[in-house]
Design an enzyme around this catalytic site. Structure first.
Site, PDB file in Angstrom:
ATOM      1  N   LYS A 149       0.843  -1.188   0.000  1.00  0.00           N
ATOM      2  CA  LYS A 149       0.000   0.000   0.000  1.00  0.00           C
ATOM      3  C   LYS A 149       0.887   1.250   0.000  1.00  0.00           C
ATOM      4  O   LYS A 149       2.068   1.158   0.360  1.00  0.00           O
ATOM      5  CB  LYS A 149      -0.922  -0.018   1.219  1.00  0.00           C
ATOM      6  CG  LYS A 149      -0.206   0.369   2.518  1.00  0.00           C
ATOM      7  CD  LYS A 149      -1.189   0.786   3.570  1.00  0.00           C
ATOM      8  CE  LYS A 149      -0.488   1.340   4.769  1.00  0.00           C
ATOM      9  NZ  LYS A 149      -0.007   2.710   4.637  1.00  0.00           N
ATOM     10  N   HIS A 241      -6.145   0.434   6.277  1.00  0.00           N
ATOM     11  CA  HIS A 241      -6.135  -0.169   7.611  1.00  0.00           C
ATOM     12  C   HIS A 241      -7.491  -0.075   8.304  1.00  0.00           C
ATOM     13  O   HIS A 241      -8.059  -1.078   8.749  1.00  0.00           O
ATOM     14  CB  HIS A 241      -5.092   0.509   8.501  1.00  0.00           C
ATOM     15  CG  HIS A 241      -3.683   0.325   8.049  1.00  0.00           C
ATOM     16  ND1 HIS A 241      -3.266  -0.746   7.282  1.00  0.00           N
ATOM     17  CD2 HIS A 241      -2.565   1.057   8.268  1.00  0.00           C
ATOM     18  CE1 HIS A 241      -1.973  -0.647   7.056  1.00  0.00           C
ATOM     19  NE2 HIS A 241      -1.522   0.432   7.639  1.00  0.00           N
TER      20      HIS A 241
END
EC number: 1.1.1.49
Length: 488
Positions: A149, A241
């Site tokens: 990411k 997240h």
């Protein structure tokens, strides 16, 4: 696109790390691979091939690993003989992926080996790397690719990356990594929810009154300001997240633990998240940016004074928001998300607040107080605590909140692997359950992007907050108007 296959346990493994000189490789990937090697979780014949632009040679790279990676292995896990045998697995190929073809890498990689390509680089390089891997004949049906990411900076760039990688790798060969999904307590949340009959009937409205998810960092941007200023807290933390944690809390029971069964249910949550408009963005989201303050018992600079931060930067280092999952299970239950840098302390937790009894027998019980909470702590320590009311010793019926603590450390004798180690082992073994699928990633961007665009349209700068505190006052008002407060 190649077809996919499960890893062949009889084949040797070449773990190829693009960005092998980077911070992620040094601090996380190589220590995690050492731990997997130490505990016998890498296939026999594994080799680790790191790439970088520097003219180091193998010996120079091993000196880099000694200097940069060894410090991130605890003394109790360090064994000199295991470390030396681990170093013997490592090779280095000088490579500038923007300028060079991959002939040198193809020569270093063994024919007949399974290949895992870990792209620990800027996402802008993913397309180039995958195109050149295919051109060099390094992609076959056994190959796997791991993407770090943030995967894109908006929906369009995420779709572009997915399509570019998908030209050469089947979806079942693509591992979009989110290290939060490798944490023991996050994975244990699935067992807690779906393996215990006492919780599942309560896991819904109106039994649950609210859910909080906090990922707080004590550190500032440090040396990452060049990257961070173009990213911000929403892209860096919320889009991946926090939304993944929300999905696990809110998902329906999957039909099995098969990767697609689990990810199908997470996708349904993302598609059920209530969308924002300009009015709700102004009312239900808070952007913040840290200023000079005290963190870790020392004075620290504000974000505008950090090295490499452009003058007048409007990048957020803090986000808090209220949202809803519009399903029968979660009707009218607010989900509060919060993340930030330079906050009071490093702390990541999920707090599930249960509804109070409809009538209290105990006059001293505050009408606004929360009698029962399930607190799932992810870091710095991993723990699960159920807070209940109990009678204080002595005469009278005076109550006090106490915690039933699930002590995961002492309950199990097995070693608790770190998140990256666990996820790397999953990649090696071909387990996709704890990795994001393409449609999940794109659904998350579809929800996040209008918020980012709305902030731009509203034109309001981030709210200031002092380093070492818990964010701007507006984030506390966000909950207070609903009768709640952040659980610290």
């Amino acid at each position: 696109m190649t077809s996919s296959a499960q890893p062949d346990p009889g084949l040797p493994l070449d773990m190829i790390i693009f960005g092998g000189m980077g911070d992620l490789a040094a601090r996380k990937l190589l220590p995690a691979l050492y731990m997997a090697h130490l505990h016998g979780n890498l296939p026999h014949g594994t080799r680790i091939i790191s790439t970088g632009r520097q003219e180091l040679g193998r010996e120079g790279y091993l000196a880099f690993v000694e200097e940069k990676s060894r410090a991130f292995i605890s003394a109790e896990n360090f064994a000199d003989d295991a470390w030396q045998s681990f170093l013997r697995l490592i090779d280095y190929v000088r490579l500038d992926v923007q300028q060079d073809d991959l002939a040198a890498l193809a020569q270093a990689s063994r024919g007949g080996a399974e290949r895992v390509f870990y792209l620990a680089t800027a996402p802008a390089l993913f397309t180039t790397i995958c195109d050149k891997l295919a051109a060099a004949g390094l992609v076959d049906r056994q190959a796997r690719v791991v993407l770090e990411k943030p995967l894109g900076r908006d929906l369009a760039s995420a779709v572009e990356i997915n399509e570019a990688v998908g030209r050469h790798f089947a979806e079942s060969q693509i591992y979009r990594i989110d290290h939060y999904l490798g944490k023991e307590t996050v994975q244990n949340l699935m067992v807690l929810r779906f393996g215990n009959s006492i919780l599942e009937p309560l896991w819904r409205a109106p039994n649950i009154s609210s859910v909080q998810i906090t990922v707080a960092e004590e550190v500032g941007v440090g040396s990452r300001a060049g990257f961070y200023d173009s990213t911000g807290a929403m892209r860096d933390m919320v889009q991946n997240h926090l939304l993944q944690l929300l999905c696990i809390v809110a998902m329906e029971p999957p039909s099995s633990l098969a990767p697609d069964a689990v990810r199908d249910e997470k996708l349904k949550v993302l598609r059920a998240l209530r969308r924002f408009n300009l009015g709700t963005i102004a009312r239900d989201t808070v952007r913040g940016q840290y200023r000079r303050g005290v963190a870790g018992n020392q004075e620290v600079p504000g974000y505008p004074e950090e090295p490499n931060v452009p003058a007048g930067s409007g990048t957020e280092t803090f986000v808090a928001l209220r949202t809803y999952v519009d399903t029968w299970r979660w009707s009218k239950v607010p989900f509060y998300l919060r993340t930030g840098k330079r906050m009071g302390r490093r702390s990541s937790k999920i707090v599930v607040e249960f509804a109070n009894p409809p009538f209290s027998l105990f006059p001293e019980q505050s009408p606004g107080g929360v009698a029962n909470r399930l607190v799932i702590e992810l870091q710095p320590e991993e723990a699960i605590k159920l807070q209940v009311m109990a009678k204080e010793p002595g005469s009278g019926m005076h109550m006090q909140q106490v915690a039933l603590n699930l002590d995961l450390q002492s309950a199990f004798s097995q070693r608790r692997a770190e998140a990256y180690e666990r996820l790397l082992i999953d990649v090696v073994r071909g387990r996709l359950t704890h990795f994001m699928r393409r449609d999940e990633l794109e659904a998350a961007w579809e929800w996040v992007e209008p918020i980012i665009d709305g902030w731009g349209a509203l034109g309001e700068p981030p709210r200031p907050y002092a380093a070492g505190t818990w964010g701007p006052p507006e984030s506390f008002a966000l909950l207070a108007r609903d009768g709640y407060s952040w659980f610290e």
